[in-house]
Design an enzyme around this catalytic site. Structure first.
Site, mmCIF file in Angstrom:
data_model
loop_
_atom_site.group_PDB
_atom_site.id
_atom_site.type_symbol
_atom_site.label_atom_id
_atom_site.label_comp_id
_atom_site.label_asym_id
_atom_site.label_seq_id
_atom_site.Cartn_x
_atom_site.Cartn_y
_atom_site.Cartn_z
ATOM 1 N N ILE A 16 0.846 -1.206 0.000
ATOM 2 C CA ILE A 16 0.000 0.000 0.000
ATOM 3 C C ILE A 16 0.880 1.254 0.000
ATOM 4 N N ASP A 37 11.871 3.262 5.120
ATOM 5 C CA ASP A 37 11.497 1.840 5.090
ATOM 6 C C ASP A 37 12.723 1.010 5.470
ATOM 7 N N THR A 40 12.227 -4.855 4.659
ATOM 8 C CA THR A 40 12.103 -6.254 5.083
ATOM 9 C C THR A 40 11.777 -7.075 3.832
ATOM 10 N N LEU A 85 2.658 3.813 7.662
ATOM 11 C CA LEU A 85 2.179 2.516 7.153
ATOM 12 C C LEU A 85 3.097 1.359 7.530
ATOM 13 N N GLU A 88 4.578 -5.009 10.262
ATOM 14 C CA GLU A 88 4.488 -6.409 9.870
ATOM 15 C C GLU A 88 3.003 -6.617 9.597
ATOM 16 N N THR A 133 -6.244 -1.113 10.657
ATOM 17 C CA THR A 133 -6.947 -2.159 9.912
ATOM 18 C C THR A 133 -8.308 -2.462 10.534
ATOM 19 N N ASP A 134 -9.238 -2.935 9.700
ATOM 20 C CA ASP A 134 -10.537 -3.353 10.240
ATOM 21 C C ASP A 134 -10.408 -4.588 11.145
ATOM 22 N N GLU A 135 -9.247 -5.287 11.045
ATOM 23 C CA GLU A 135 -9.079 -6.502 11.858
ATOM 24 C C GLU A 135 -9.066 -6.210 13.355
ATOM 25 N N TYR A 158 -1.346 -10.447 14.994
ATOM 26 C CA TYR A 158 -1.244 -9.273 14.106
ATOM 27 C C TYR A 158 -2.249 -8.195 14.519
ATOM 28 N N LYS A 162 -1.820 -4.351 16.060
ATOM 29 C CA LYS A 162 -2.362 -3.140 15.439
ATOM 30 C C LYS A 162 -3.304 -2.422 16.418
ATOM 31 N N LEU A 198 -3.815 -13.716 0.082
ATOM 32 C CA LEU A 198 -4.699 -14.596 -0.695
ATOM 33 C C LEU A 198 -4.644 -14.387 -2.218
ATOM 34 N N ARG A 222 -14.385 -11.555 3.367
ATOM 35 C CA ARG A 222 -13.563 -10.354 3.453
ATOM 36 C C ARG A 222 -14.196 -9.281 2.570
ATOM 37 N N PRO A 290 -5.560 -20.841 12.563
ATOM 38 C CA PRO A 290 -6.043 -20.768 13.954
ATOM 39 C C PRO A 290 -6.671 -19.403 14.243
HETATM 40 P P1 NAD Z 1 3.484 -4.621 3.521
HETATM 41 O O1 NAD Z 1 3.863 -5.774 4.392
HETATM 42 O O2 NAD Z 1 3.339 -4.832 2.055
HETATM 43 O O3 NAD Z 1 4.512 -3.426 3.710
HETATM 44 C C1 NAD Z 1 5.026 -3.048 4.954
HETATM 45 C C2 NAD Z 1 6.239 -2.168 4.718
HETATM 46 O O4 NAD Z 1 6.750 -1.777 6.012
HETATM 47 C C3 NAD Z 1 7.383 -2.881 3.985
HETATM 48 O O5 NAD Z 1 7.892 -2.046 2.973
HETATM 49 C C4 NAD Z 1 8.423 -3.113 5.068
HETATM 50 O O6 NAD Z 1 9.747 -3.134 4.589
HETATM 51 C C5 NAD Z 1 8.175 -1.936 6.004
HETATM 52 N N1 NAD Z 1 8.602 -2.209 7.381
HETATM 53 C C6 NAD Z 1 8.344 -3.312 8.125
HETATM 54 N N2 NAD Z 1 8.956 -3.218 9.322
HETATM 55 C C7 NAD Z 1 9.583 -2.015 9.351
HETATM 56 C C8 NAD Z 1 10.373 -1.341 10.316
HETATM 57 N N3 NAD Z 1 10.639 -1.901 11.504
HETATM 58 N N4 NAD Z 1 10.853 -0.108 10.027
HETATM 59 C C9 NAD Z 1 10.590 0.470 8.808
HETATM 60 N N5 NAD Z 1 9.877 -0.148 7.845
HETATM 61 C C10 NAD Z 1 9.376 -1.367 8.107
HETATM 62 O O7 NAD Z 1 2.134 -4.058 4.155
HETATM 63 P P2 NAD Z 1 0.845 -3.435 3.458
HETATM 64 O O8 NAD Z 1 -0.090 -4.520 3.125
HETATM 65 O O9 NAD Z 1 1.266 -2.481 2.432
HETATM 66 O O10 NAD Z 1 0.227 -2.652 4.700
HETATM 67 C C11 NAD Z 1 0.653 -1.328 5.007
HETATM 68 C C12 NAD Z 1 -0.087 -0.842 6.240
HETATM 69 O O11 NAD Z 1 -1.492 -0.873 6.012
HETATM 70 C C13 NAD Z 1 0.146 -1.715 7.481
HETATM 71 O O12 NAD Z 1 0.228 -0.858 8.584
HETATM 72 C C14 NAD Z 1 -1.083 -2.601 7.549
HETATM 73 O O13 NAD Z 1 -1.348 -2.972 8.870
HETATM 74 C C15 NAD Z 1 -2.138 -1.662 7.004
HETATM 75 N N6 NAD Z 1 -3.284 -2.302 6.339
HETATM 76 C C16 NAD Z 1 -3.078 -3.230 5.340
HETATM 77 C C17 NAD Z 1 -4.195 -3.766 4.686
HETATM 78 C C18 NAD Z 1 -4.020 -4.764 3.565
HETATM 79 O O14 NAD Z 1 -5.022 -5.318 3.110
HETATM 80 N N7 NAD Z 1 -2.825 -5.029 3.077
HETATM 81 C C19 NAD Z 1 -5.489 -3.368 5.055
HETATM 82 C C20 NAD Z 1 -5.644 -2.438 6.092
HETATM 83 C C21 NAD Z 1 -4.529 -1.907 6.711
HETATM 84 O O1 DAU Z 2 -8.650 -6.719 6.741
HETATM 85 C C1 DAU Z 2 -7.455 -6.033 6.559
HETATM 86 C C2 DAU Z 2 -6.291 -7.003 6.618
HETATM 87 O O2 DAU Z 2 -6.349 -7.787 5.428
HETATM 88 C C3 DAU Z 2 -4.940 -6.326 6.754
HETATM 89 O O3 DAU Z 2 -4.878 -5.630 7.973
HETATM 90 C C4 DAU Z 2 -3.801 -7.339 6.679
HETATM 91 O O4 DAU Z 2 -2.547 -6.682 6.698
HETATM 92 C C5 DAU Z 2 -3.939 -8.128 5.390
HETATM 93 O O5 DAU Z 2 -2.948 -9.138 5.327
HETATM 94 C C6 DAU Z 2 -5.325 -8.753 5.279
HETATM 95 O O6 DAU Z 2 -5.502 -9.801 6.274
HETATM 96 P P1 DAU Z 2 -6.225 -11.197 5.931
HETATM 97 O O7 DAU Z 2 -5.771 -12.208 6.900
HETATM 98 O O8 DAU Z 2 -7.689 -11.009 5.747
HETATM 99 O O9 DAU Z 2 -5.590 -11.450 4.469
HETATM 100 P P2 DAU Z 2 -5.018 -12.766 3.763
HETATM 101 O O10 DAU Z 2 -4.768 -12.406 2.345
HETATM 102 O O11 DAU Z 2 -3.917 -13.405 4.530
HETATM 103 O O12 DAU Z 2 -6.271 -13.747 3.817
HETATM 104 C C7 DAU Z 2 -7.520 -13.392 3.229
HETATM 105 C C8 DAU Z 2 -8.498 -14.532 3.494
HETATM 106 O O13 DAU Z 2 -8.076 -15.691 2.722
HETATM 107 C C9 DAU Z 2 -8.514 -14.989 4.935
HETATM 108 O O14 DAU Z 2 -9.835 -15.382 5.271
HETATM 109 C C10 DAU Z 2 -7.601 -16.220 4.945
HETATM 110 C C11 DAU Z 2 -7.789 -16.805 3.568
HETATM 111 N N1 DAU Z 2 -6.608 -17.487 2.980
HETATM 112 C C12 DAU Z 2 -5.420 -16.823 2.972
HETATM 113 C C13 DAU Z 2 -4.295 -17.389 2.424
HETATM 114 C C14 DAU Z 2 -2.974 -16.666 2.434
HETATM 115 C C15 DAU Z 2 -6.748 -18.737 2.413
HETATM 116 O O15 DAU Z 2 -7.837 -19.339 2.398
HETATM 117 N N2 DAU Z 2 -5.636 -19.314 1.867
HETATM 118 C C16 DAU Z 2 -4.404 -18.705 1.857
HETATM 119 O O16 DAU Z 2 -3.411 -19.303 1.350
#
Ligand code: NAD
Ligand code: DAU
Length: 352
Positions: A16, A37, A40, A85, A88, A133-135, A158, A162, A198, A222, A290
């Site tokens: 993002i 950044d 990682t 942003l 982990e 996050t909505d989680e 996780y 958050k 996913l 989701r 889990p």
């Molecule tokens: P991502 O894992 O793709 O990216 C995370 C970034 O943070 C990476 O570039 C990583 O190198 C950097 N990072 C990790 N640890 C660090 C540290 N200690 N110091 C500096 N940089 C560090 O994550 P994403 O999916 O892009 O999510 C970004 C943000 O949005 C997160 O805070 C996540 O909780 C939130 N979020 C994600 C989603 C989603 O669906 N992906 C939804 C809602 C909220």
């Molecule tokens: O809701 C926002 C969150 O969405 C963010 O805060 C997180 O950073 C982001 O990773 C995401 O979390 P989820 O756990 O919902 O996303 P993930 O893609 O891991 O999984 C989406 C759904 O799919 C979840 O119900 C688990 C399921 N899944 C996931 C994987 C990786 C599978 O069934 N098989 C898989 O291999």
């Protein structure tokens, strides 16, 4: 509000974050955008190749967990605003190694809050924006939607980390008047998504004709949002949101995992000119995650009504765009899925 001239974006090399950095760098040529950044496994500067030479963009490699480094950075750089942003972000990894999530997501966030407070005091012209996050709300009951008033009830390491960081961000507003904002977004998807999540994991496995691991019965729901729509929401909340407030961001796009995977299979059959139904044959039900939250569903009417944001892309359209991006960027995919990632994924997959 007046334009914030120097903006720190943390985690800008991630999924993002890279979309947010690109949007800010292109939309605000008179603002200096600094991307901090740690790079990682999830951070990839290749995501930002197209803007890396822009005059108003700078990258700093750094770790938000490093307290002295963050204090020094803030005192030297004198940022006007922070979009935080860095985190982990993967639930499955948090089940394996929760400590890392506490360090980055909680300690790292508190370090940034402390550094901002030290340099800004309670200056209300500044903005510290935490991307959550909505989680943090846990699983949505029945047909309820999460509102900003829904009680925090995180279930995974996780989401607990958050939620912890959200509480600290709020505490710095309540205790010290630090001008903060928080948004809580649903599941994003789109280009540059790391293939442990996913949708990109399934695309990658489909390209390699590997099994598609669906957790449990695939009935978990989701609420999907195209990443560019989230980046737009972040821009609007950062520049127009009311400090001290929380904004939910959601796609209004609830899908059961199994329905989404079947849709993706149909799209891939078409794009790869495979016989209809060939991809779906790879679907494999595996051991459930889990503590797997059953349903996430977000009410984002506050953001829509107060700040005028709306999602622009349906899942069907966004998914086609996403698949096209992965098909046109196979080298990106092969680079990020080699080495350490491949070893990690193989180990996780064998456990199921
Ligand atoms: P991502 O894992 O793709 O990216 C995370 C970034 O943070 C990476 O570039 C990583 O190198 C950097 N990072 C990790 N640890 C660090 C540290 N200690 N110091 C500096 N940089 C560090 O994550 P994403 O999916 O892009 O999510 C970004 C943000 O949005 C997160 O805070 C996540 O909780 C939130 N979020 C994600 C989603 C989603 O669906 N992906 C939804 C809602 C909220
Ligand atoms: O809701 C926002 C969150 O969405 C963010 O805060 C997180 O950073 C982001 O990773 C995401 O979390 P989820 O756990 O919902 O996303 P993930 O893609 O891991 O999984 C989406 C759904 O799919 C979840 O119900 C688990 C399921 N899944 C996931 C994987 C990786 C599978 O069934 N098989 C898989 O291999």
């Amino acid at each position: 509000m007046s334009l914030l001239k120097k903006i720190l974006i943390t985690g800008g090399a991630g999924f993002i974050g890279s979309h947010v950095v690109r949007l800010f760098v292109n939309k605000y040529p008179d603002c200096e955008i600094v991307n901090l950044d740690k790079l990682t496994y999830a951070g990839n500067l290749e995501n930002l190749r197209d803007i890396e030479n822009k005059q108003n963009y700078r990258f700093i490699k750094g770790d938000i967990v490093d307290t002295p480094a963050m204090l020094k950075l803030f005192s030297e750089e004198k940022f006007d605003g922070v979009v935080h942003l860095a985190a982990e972000s993967h639930v499955d990894r948090s089940l394996e190694n929760p400590n890392e999530f506490v360090m980055t997501n909680i300690i790292g966030t508190v370090n940034l809050l402390q550094a901002a407070l030290k340099t800004w005091g309670a200056d209300s012209s500044k903005r510290f924006y935490h991307i959550s996050t909505d989680e943090v709300y846990g699983s949505a009951e029945g047909s309820d939607l999460f509102t900003e008033q829904t009680a925090i009830d995180p279930q995974s390491p996780y989401s607990s980390s958050k939620a912890g960081s959200d509480h600290f961000v709020k505490a710095f507003y309540n205790s010290f008047n630090l001008p903060i904002l928080i948004s809580r977004c649903s599941n994003n998807y789109g280009p540059n998504h790391f293939p442990e999540k996913l949708i990109p994991l399934m695309i990658n496995n489909l390209l390699e004709s590997k099994p598609l691991p669906v957790y449990g019965k695939g009935e978990n729901v989701r609420d999907w949002l195209y990443v560019a729509d989230h980046a737009r929401a972040i821009d609007i909340i950062f520049h127009k949101g009311k400090t001290g407030e929380v904004y939910n961001v959601g796609g209004n796009n609830e899908w059961r995992n199994i329905d989404l995977v079947n849709l993706l299979c149909r799209v891939m059959d078409k794009k790869l000119q495979r016989p209809e139904g060939a991809s779906a044959k790879l679907i494999t039900y595996v051991k459930d995650r889990p503590g797997h939250d059953l349903r996430y569903a977000v009410d984002s009417s506050k953001l829509q009504n107060d700040l005028g944001w709306a999602p622009s892309v349906t899942l069907e359209i966004g998914l086609e765009k996403t698949v096209d991006w992965y098909l046109n960027n196979k080298e990106w995919l092969s680079r990020v899925t080699s080495g350490q990632y491949r070893a990690y994924y193989t180990q996780m997959y064998e456990k199921r």
